[in-house]
Design a protein around this motif. Structure first.
Motif, PDB file in Angstrom:
ATOM      1  N   SER A   1      30.957  18.507  68.781  1.00  0.00           N
ATOM      2  CA  SER A   1      29.780  19.333  69.035  1.00  0.00           C
ATOM      3  C   SER A   1      30.041  20.811  68.788  1.00  0.00           C
ATOM      4  O   SER A   1      29.129  21.605  68.850  1.00  0.00           O
ATOM      5  N   ARG A   2      31.294  21.190  68.555  1.00  0.00           N
ATOM      6  CA  ARG A   2      31.606  22.586  68.295  1.00  0.00           C
ATOM      7  C   ARG A   2      32.825  22.661  67.400  1.00  0.00           C
ATOM      8  O   ARG A   2      33.623  21.732  67.325  1.00  0.00           O
ATOM      9  N   SER A   3      32.955  23.761  66.721  1.00  0.00           N
ATOM     10  CA  SER A   3      34.130  23.961  65.879  1.00  0.00           C
ATOM     11  C   SER A   3      35.227  24.628  66.694  1.00  0.00           C
ATOM     12  O   SER A   3      34.961  25.318  67.674  1.00  0.00           O
ATOM     13  N   VAL A   4      36.471  24.387  66.284  1.00  0.00           N
ATOM     14  CA  VAL A   4      37.626  24.955  66.967  1.00  0.00           C
ATOM     15  C   VAL A   4      38.361  25.853  65.998  1.00  0.00           C
ATOM     16  O   VAL A   4      38.643  25.455  64.862  1.00  0.00           O
ATOM     17  N   ASP A   5      38.656  27.058  66.434  1.00  0.00           N
ATOM     18  CA  ASP A   5      39.409  28.004  65.606  1.00  0.00           C
ATOM     19  C   ASP A   5      40.895  27.679  65.730  1.00  0.00           C
ATOM     20  O   ASP A   5      41.484  27.871  66.805  1.00  0.00           O
ATOM     21  N   PRO A   6      41.527  27.152  64.688  1.00  0.00           N
ATOM     22  CA  PRO A   6      42.941  26.757  64.784  1.00  0.00           C
ATOM     23  C   PRO A   6      43.860  27.930  65.104  1.00  0.00           C
ATOM     24  O   PRO A   6      44.968  27.726  65.599  1.00  0.00           O
ATOM     25  N   ARG A   7      43.401  29.141  64.827  1.00  0.00           N
ATOM     26  CA  ARG A   7      44.239  30.307  65.110  1.00  0.00           C
ATOM     27  C   ARG A   7      44.408  30.519  66.617  1.00  0.00           C
ATOM     28  O   ARG A   7      45.330  31.213  67.059  1.00  0.00           O
ATOM     29  N   LYS A   8      43.495  29.953  67.394  1.00  0.00           N
ATOM     30  CA  LYS A   8      43.574  30.116  68.842  1.00  0.00           C
ATOM     31  C   LYS A   8      44.382  29.009  69.518  1.00  0.00           C
ATOM     32  O   LYS A   8      44.587  29.041  70.724  1.00  0.00           O
ATOM     33  N   LEU A   9      44.796  28.027  68.728  1.00  0.00           N
ATOM     34  CA  LEU A   9      45.606  26.943  69.273  1.00  0.00           C
ATOM     35  C   LEU A   9      47.088  27.301  69.230  1.00  0.00           C
ATOM     36  O   LEU A   9      47.576  27.808  68.226  1.00  0.00           O
ATOM     37  N   ARG A  10      47.788  27.033  70.319  1.00  0.00           N
ATOM     38  CA  ARG A  10      49.239  27.222  70.356  1.00  0.00           C
ATOM     39  C   ARG A  10      49.885  25.849  70.279  1.00  0.00           C
ATOM     40  O   ARG A  10      49.734  25.020  71.193  1.00  0.00           O
ATOM     41  N   ALA A  11      50.589  25.618  69.201  1.00  0.00           N
ATOM     42  CA  ALA A  11      51.195  24.298  69.003  1.00  0.00           C
ATOM     43  C   ALA A  11      52.134  23.937  70.149  1.00  0.00           C
ATOM     44  O   ALA A  11      52.262  22.766  70.523  1.00  0.00           O
ATOM     45  N   ASP A  12      52.775  24.939  70.736  1.00  0.00           N
ATOM     46  CA  ASP A  12      53.711  24.660  71.815  1.00  0.00           C
ATOM     47  C   ASP A  12      53.011  24.081  73.040  1.00  0.00           C
ATOM     48  O   ASP A  12      53.618  23.333  73.810  1.00  0.00           O
ATOM     49  N   ASP A  13      51.708  24.424  73.229  1.00  0.00           N
ATOM     50  CA  ASP A  13      50.969  23.861  74.364  1.00  0.00           C
ATOM     51  C   ASP A  13      50.877  22.346  74.266  1.00  0.00           C
ATOM     52  O   ASP A  13      50.759  21.656  75.284  1.00  0.00           O
ATOM     53  N   LEU A  14      50.934  21.822  73.048  1.00  0.00           N
ATOM     54  CA  LEU A  14      50.835  20.381  72.864  1.00  0.00           C
ATOM     55  C   LEU A  14      52.042  19.656  73.451  1.00  0.00           C
ATOM     56  O   LEU A  14      51.945  18.496  73.863  1.00  0.00           O
ATOM     57  N   ARG A  15      53.191  20.322  73.493  1.00  0.00           N
ATOM     58  CA  ARG A  15      54.384  19.735  74.111  1.00  0.00           C
ATOM     59  C   ARG A  15      54.140  19.461  75.594  1.00  0.00           C
ATOM     60  O   ARG A  15      54.621  18.473  76.156  1.00  0.00           O
ATOM     61  N   TYR A  16      53.388  20.354  76.226  1.00  0.00           N
ATOM     62  CA  TYR A  16      53.090  20.201  77.651  1.00  0.00           C
ATOM     63  C   TYR A  16      52.163  19.012  77.878  1.00  0.00           C
ATOM     64  O   TYR A  16      52.320  18.253  78.842  1.00  0.00           O
ATOM     65  N   LEU A  17      51.217  18.846  76.982  1.00  0.00           N
ATOM     66  CA  LEU A  17      50.323  17.694  77.079  1.00  0.00           C
ATOM     67  C   LEU A  17      51.102  16.396  76.894  1.00  0.00           C
ATOM     68  O   LEU A  17      50.889  15.420  77.619  1.00  0.00           O
ATOM     69  N   LEU A  18      52.017  16.376  75.935  1.00  0.00           N
ATOM     70  CA  LEU A  18      52.836  15.188  75.703  1.00  0.00           C
ATOM     71  C   LEU A  18      53.664  14.840  76.942  1.00  0.00           C
ATOM     72  O   LEU A  18      53.789  13.669  77.308  1.00  0.00           O
TER      73      LEU A  18
END
Length: 319
Positions: free
Chosen positions: A17-34
């Motif tokens: 329903s909305r677009s996501v700006d990839p520049r605002k994503l921190r790849a390292d945050d994904l480690r925390y989700l994992l």
């Protein structure tokens, strides 16, 4: 500034329903989700990452804010991923694996070894006797792999969390799992020589009712396949425990007649009773969370467990 809890995020928007700006994503945050997807606990995930639990909460909240979607939610047994959280976590593994390959390249390691943490859940008896040797064998080949084994005789939740791979008694019903029938195993009635000398040997199921039974605590049992009423109708255990090794010990101590897995009882001097009348066969299912199926370490442990069971089938289903 007060840390932002995942519980405080706004209601999730529909996916797409909305677009996501990839520049605002921190790849390292994904480690925390994992890490949370594997453990189901913020504190445990924090320990694995070498940070405090507020950092884990804050980083996941930041990731959710960037995506505008709820990724985790509280479940009955800790934190569990939402459907979109599982999809994000599955894709995030590629980043984690890429980092591991970089580390191997720098270290000049060829072929790359397995990395990361894999959490396995299994019943206490099967987990100790069969899963542990298989997991240790993989660890010997891949010393940088961290393996965590949780032993609990339980049924998996419909939205399972807190493990990558689980061994369960019965067949779990969840669309979030990839399952495979691993093996069947046998349970029977066992007693010590001392007990049989003192109280006699039951020759029929009717005579069995005159003896104290040793099994699981009925009110705390979460596995329908182990319901004593299914196998010995009308009988109630006199000595009960949530731990099969306590049941085994009580049987060896002469507290009564134990309903025990053959693969444990055969390691003792206990006597099998009423072999033809009472021969319980139950399935062991191997279950993997869908987002963990392609993870190399999970696949390696899966293969090792299959091999262990195939090599020792006579212990599980003795003649």
């Amino acid at each position: 500034m007060r840390s932002h809890s995942p519980d405080e995020n706004p209601a999730p928007r529909p996916v797409g329903s909305r677009s996501v700006d990839p520049r605002k994503l921190r790849a390292d945050d994904l480690r925390y989700l994992l890490a949370v997807s594997r453990t189901g606990r913020l504190v445990t995930a924090a320990d694995a990452l070498g940070v405090d639990h507020t950092t884990v909460s804050r980083r996941i909240a930041a990731l959710e804010k960037s995506l505008g979607l709820r990724l985790i939610e509280r479940g009955a047994e800790g934190w569990t991923l939402t459907d979109i959280g599982r999809a994000v976590s599955e894709n995030a593994r590629v980043i984690e694996e890429a980092i591991d390959r970089v580390v191997d390249t720098v270290a000049g390691q060829d072929p790359p070894s397995l990395h990361g943490t894999v959490r396995v859940s299994a019943p206490d008896g099967f987990g100790t006797v069969f899963a542990t040797p298989a997991l240790v064998r993989v660890r010997r080949r891949h010393p940088r792999l961290q393996v965590e084994l949780i032993t609990a005789t339980r049924q998996l939740a419909l939205r399972p969390s807190g493990f990558d791979l689980a061994l369960v008694i019965g067949v779990p019903a969840s669309s979030h799992l990839v399952t495979e029938h691993l093996t069947d195993y046998a349970l029977g009635l066992y007693a010590s020589d001392d007990y049989l000398t003192r109280y006699g040997r039951p020759e029929t199921v009717a005579e069995l009712r005159e003896h104290p039974l040793i099994f699981y605590i009925e009110s705390m049992l979460r596995v329908g396949d182990l319901d004593i009423e299914r196998h010995l109708p009308g009988m109630t255990p006199s000595f009960s425990s949530t731990n099969v090794f306590a049941q085994l010990e009580a049987t060896e101590q002469g507290a009564g007649i134990g309903v025990l897995p053959a693969f444990l009882a055969q390691r003792t001097r206990l006597r099998r009773l009423l072999t033809d009348e009472i021969d319980i066969r139950l399935p062991i299912t191997l279950a993997v969370r869908r987002e963990a199926v392609t993870h190399p370490a999970v696949r390696a442990l899966w293969t090792a467990l299959r091999h262990e069971v195939a090599e020792r089938a006579d212990e599980l289903l003795p003649e």
